[in-house]
Motif scaffolding. Structure first.
Motif: not given
Length: 218
Positions: A58, A92, A112, A138
């Protein structure tokens, strides 16, 4: 710790890592912004985990005005993916325009972001779009809420407490269950350093909230 606990790794284990922010022993915190810095972080993850590839990497960005494009950094990771060092790429701490930008370069398997029943609900639309595009969403801080890095919050709404009582569950389990009920593409990063809390977090995945309960929770 992951290597000591889990190696030799089972075939069906997926390990996700994150690059971008880093900690250099000599200079302290830094943000990897060049292809060379990102490659060093990836290679360090490979070394520490004892693997020849990373399942999911990520890219975490530090959102700043006038410096939001992730194309160069994500492109560098895409090259490492093409070289076989990475299998899948994620993002993320991003907005929808970052996802659009990244998907124009290479497939994105997950996003994320900090997101919970009571924080960052502006990401409701991003969560929905991820589901439409087949991208996992997520969230982290489901249990911490507004406390964020401070740890598990104790500031629960009356609705959370009532639903928890109805299920003989903890308020933190309801927070986590609410996150997982936001869609089949939603995973979770509950985080814990306590084995008992780990058991509670896993049990939260079996909780089934009704449509009325979800509406009550908001």
């Amino acid at each position: 710790m992951i290597r000591r606990a889990l190696a030799p790794y089972p075939d069906d284990l997926v390990i996700a890592t994150k690059v971008g922010p880093g900690d250099d022993p000599s200079t302290g915190f830094y943000e990897a912004t060049t292809a060379a810095q990102l490659r060093r972080q990836v290679e360090e993850n490979l070394r520490r985990l004892g693997r020849d590839h990373l399942d999911v990497v990520n890219l975490r960005i530090m959102k700043r005005s006038g410096r939001d494009s992730l194309a160069e950094r994500f492109g560098a990771l895409a090259q490492l993916r093409d070289a076989g060092l990475i299998r899948h790429l994620g993002l993320s701490n991003v907005h929808l325009d970052h996802l659009d930008e990244a998907q124009a370069i290479a497939p994105v398997v997950g996003v994320q972001n900090s997101y919970a029943i009571d924080i960052n609900r502006t990401d409701d639309e991003l969560l929905k779009i991820c589901g439409q595009r087949g991208v996992a969403f997520v969230p982290f801080f489901a249990i911490a809420g507004a406390q964020r890095e401070g740890g598990a919050t104790r500031d629960h709404s009356e609705a959370i407490r009532a639903v928890a009582a109805a299920h003989a569950a903890t308020a933190h389990q309801i927070r986590l269950a609410w996150s997982l009920h936001q869609g089949p593409h939603v995973l979770a990063i509950p985080g814990t350093g306590d084995p008992d809390h780990l058991v509670e977090n896993i049990a939260a995945g079996a909780l089934r909230l009704s449509a009325d309960e979800l509406a009550r929770l908001g």
